[in-house]
Design an enzyme around this catalytic site. Structure first.
Site, PDB file in Angstrom:
ATOM      1  N   ASP A 535       0.849  -1.286  -0.053  1.00  0.00           N
ATOM      2  CA  ASP A 535       0.038   0.100   0.023  1.00  0.00           C
ATOM      3  C   ASP A 535       0.894   1.359   0.080  1.00  0.00           C
ATOM      4  OD1 ASP A 535       0.518   0.883   3.005  1.00  0.00           O
ATOM      5  OD2 ASP A 535      -0.266  -1.116   3.148  1.00  0.00           O
ATOM      6  N   GLU A 615      22.279 -23.193 -18.026  1.00  0.00           N
ATOM      7  CA  GLU A 615      21.573 -22.297 -17.372  1.00  0.00           C
ATOM      8  C   GLU A 615      22.237 -21.169 -16.696  1.00  0.00           C
ATOM      9  OE1 GLU A 615      17.851 -25.399 -15.863  1.00  0.00           O
ATOM     10  OE2 GLU A 615      19.835 -25.504 -15.055  1.00  0.00           O
TER      11      GLU A 615
END
Length: 731
Positions: A535, A615
């Site tokens: 928020d 990877e």
């Protein structure tokens, strides 16, 4: 000037670059709301008011023969209670005589330079003359209750902030059982409500539906803004889309329990009231005392939901987030949580850091389990002493080893909680919220500290500041992993227990104010089981917040999509995690996980030592790309190109440089098709006459062509493939 008060009529108009907001106090002192919408200059809009003799809507005593005048039908700026308006109200006030009533009448207005501040609460700030403040005073002449309405007008941002100060000007004690920050009455129009519901690991899921007659409530009673309902709503015209139509937003700058109410009245007007809830809240206000209600950010757009989102994103970046990190490139981090959970020692953390550094990672974050007797989540919270036996060294020694690799070091904390069985709980059991005579409910085997007690805030400040002074820590992840139950403060008398939850939040803000002021160079990240306190209040102290504990890239598409309606992606904590994913068991390609995480603050949350050489090469490439993307994440324009909730084929979004010199389009296919139809999308926000080179094809075309004719991608196959397309201006 952004605020105009007409001398003859008293009509007050607030101006932003593209909107107008108007109010007017009549002869009785009732403050009417007249308009909020596209710019109308200083036009007097009083004639747009509708009045009628509406059955069972009472008339004020002094106007009892004027049947078309009722508080129950007028659009108002801020309502009283108990005196004739039966719609949702801003206040519930119990007066010294036991009556529940407040009749607020206009007592004056003044314009002030700069931006107001709110005592003890986060609020928007002024970056040097960009804001004007309107102060409007309303007063109940019988009880002496005074309400000061505060309006911060940010002209260029198209944002109007609102807050309310309630002062007891009488001689007796009054009790506030509801104290809203703002009321917005929209006299006309059909509106749909867009809100953002969810749960742990699935936060801020957008839901849109027509507002029915009656009352619709969005709120939280959990002591936190919560995973379940975000303190942000949008009202949109039924036909409003990403690029067209009128819509307005209301966002609370608050991190505790809240309540946003919307009511479509009998005359088809729409009222929105936002602020603290009226469930368990009750604040005692002695004569002369003032209560500050949290701030609300209003913004209005005639150009669709996308533009409204960008208005909020820019405003939060520029006028809510204060951190020195707000525009600085964020370090690429590795967090050990999903690699080890609490099963680690210092050597394990060092090995993870060493491998990460070889791949280009810049920050090692040590998560939960480094302190006290904390080998699982049933013990240890509150005892913030380093477990040197577990680490096999001091924290300072581990940090220096990692810094010797050329990496910074970060640490996880959860200061607002305590576990029974800790030394802190043994010494101060009264510091935990719990009701005498009852066994408290437990969440994650922990209780909530009473942050409304100054001695608790002082203890945590002294403990954490010492930890930060004594160790070279450049990043702190601040977690909060349970909501409030058994809310009872042993520091408050029986008749003031309704203040405990809000005092808790004020204590959290006070602690964060002290720590972030003393350690401004630390990168602070908020967290509450992921996005349970995502928020504007938290963003005042933390420039980024961990978006969700769900790190599944495909689920994150929806979570980050919903978050983007109100919040900047520079604030979205997002990491590449292991596959199969620990929350869902899904396996998505490493590239796709990285593409999704780049729509936020980028990092890794897996054991890099388990990856193949191929990877690892991918990670080196991802980090290089991320560094190119970061300026767009921090300061660029964000566009949702698809609806992640309903478009089942693919999800796409676009980041564009402020000068439109470059853009990055990201596409994730969530359901590859056999014999497929095209993946096609239209870009946004480019320079129409500019020439852009497509990194995928090498072709050069105009911005207008990319926005009108669009892009078509080659066939995408496999499990959840993802593509990034750079559009670089070459003219």
């Amino acid at each position: 000037m952004s605020i105009h008060i007409a001398q003859q009529t008293g009509v007050i108009t607030l101006h932003t670059a593209r909107t107008s907001y108007q109010m007017w106090a009549d002869e009785q002192g009732v403050l009417h709301h007249l308009y909020y919408g596209p710019s109308v200059g200083n036009a007097d809009l009083r004639d747009t008011e509708f009045r009628s003799d509406c059955g069972f809507s009472p008339n004020p005593g002094e106007l009892h023969l004027q049947r078309d005048y009722s508080l129950d039908t007028l659009c108002q700026e801020y309502t009283g209670c108990g005196v004739g308006d039966f719609r949702v109200s801003c206040l519930n006030v119990q007066n010294p005589d036991g009556s529940i009533a407040a009749d607020l009448r206009f007592a004056g207005a003044e314009v002030l330079p700069g931006k107001y501040a709110l005592p003890g609460l986060p609020a928007a700030f002024d970056n040097g003359g960009e804001c004007e403040t309107l102060r409007v005073t309303l007063r109940d002449d019988v009880t002496g209750l005074t309400v000061t309405l505060l309006y911060g007008v940010y002209e260029q941002a198209d944002v109007i902030t609102r807050a309310a100060l309630l002062q007891n000007g009488g001689s007796g004690v009054i009790r506030l059982r509801k104290a809203a920050s703002a009321c917005l009455d929209l006299p006309f129009g059909e509106w749909e409500l867009l809100h953002f519901h969810g749960r742990h690991c699935m936060e801020r899921q957008p839901e849109r539906a027509p507002l029915p007659h009656g009352v619709q409530v969005i709120g939280s009673g959990r002591g936190a803004s919560s995973h379940h309902h975000n303190p942000f709503v949008i009202l949109a015209e039924p036909h409003a889309t990403e690029t067209a139509g009128e819509c307005l937003g209301a966002m609370l700058v608050y991190s505790g329990s809240f309540r946003i109410e919307m009511e479509v009245s009998q005359l088809h007007s729409t009222r929105l009231v936002a602020g603290l809830g009226d469930g368990t809240f009750c604040w005692t206000l002695a004569p002369g005392e003032t209560f500050a209600a949290p701030e609300v950010l209003f913004s209005y757009s005639s150009d669709g939901l996308g533009e409204l989102s960008r208005q909020y994103q820019r405003f939060l970046r520029d006028n809510i987030i204060r951190s020195t990190w707000k525009a600085r490139p964020r370090p690429i981090l590795i967090n050990n949580w999903e690699a080890t959970y609490m099963n680690f020692d210092g050597e394990t953390i060092y090995r993870i850091a060493r491998q990460a550094r070889e791949l280009g990672v810049e920050l090692m974050v040590l998560d939960d389990g480094w302190f006290g007797r904390r080998d699982n989540d049933t013990s240890g919270l509150g005892d913030w002493q380093v477990n040197e036996k577990k680490l096999g060294c001091t924290l300072a020694e581990l940090i220096e080893r990692i810094r010797g690799l050329g990496m910074d070091f970060g640490l996880w904390v959860e200061p607002e909680m305590v576990c029974p069985g800790t030394a802190l709980y043994a010494a101060h059991p009264d510091w935990a919220l719990s009701i005498p005579g009852r066994t408290p409910a437990m969440g994650r085997s922990q209780l909530v500290l009473d942050m409304g007690r100054p001695e608790v805030v002082d203890y945590l400040y002294e403990t954490l500041s010492a930890l930060l002074r004594e160790n070279h820590i450049s990043y702190v992840k601040w977690d909060m992993n349970r909501n409030m139950t058994d809310v009872f403060s042993r520091a408050l008398p029986a008749d003031r227990q309704g203040e405990a939850a809000h005092r808790y939040m004020l204590g959290v803000y006070a602690l964060l104010e002290r720590l972030t002021a003393e350690f401004p160079d630390i990168l602070w990240e908020g967290c509450s089981g992921g996005g349970g306190r995502f928020d504007a209040g938290m963003l005042h102290y933390f420039p980024q917040i961990w978006c969700s504990d769900d790190t599944d890239a495909i689920q994150r598409l929806k979570i980050q999509y919903g978050t983007s309606f109100g919040y900047p992606i520079s604030a979205v904590g997002s990491h590449v995690s292991a596959a199969p994913n620990h929350q869902t068991g899904r396996t998505a390609p490493l590239n796709t996980r990285a593409v999704v995480a780049m729509a936020g603050t980028f990092g890794y949350e897996l054991d890099l030592q388990l990856l193949s050489e191929a990877e690892k090469q991918d990670i080196r490439r991802q980090i290089a790309v991320c560094k190119q993307v970061q300026p767009l994440v921090l300061q660029g324009r964000y566009d949702r190109l698809t609806d992640a909730m309903t478009d089942t084929y693919f999800t796409a979004w676009q980041l564009t440089a402020p000068d439109a010199a470059a853009a990055l389009v990201s596409v994730v296919v969530v359901d590859p098709k056999p014999n497929p139809w095209p993946i096609h999308l239209r870009c946004r926000g480019l320079a129409p006459d500019g020439l852009y080179k497509n990194s995928l094809t090498g072709h050069v075309t105009t911005g207008s062509a990319l926005m009108a004719a669009g892009l078509t991608l080659p066939m995408q196959t496999g499990d959840y493939p993802a593509t990034q397309i750079w559009l670089e201006r070459v003219d």
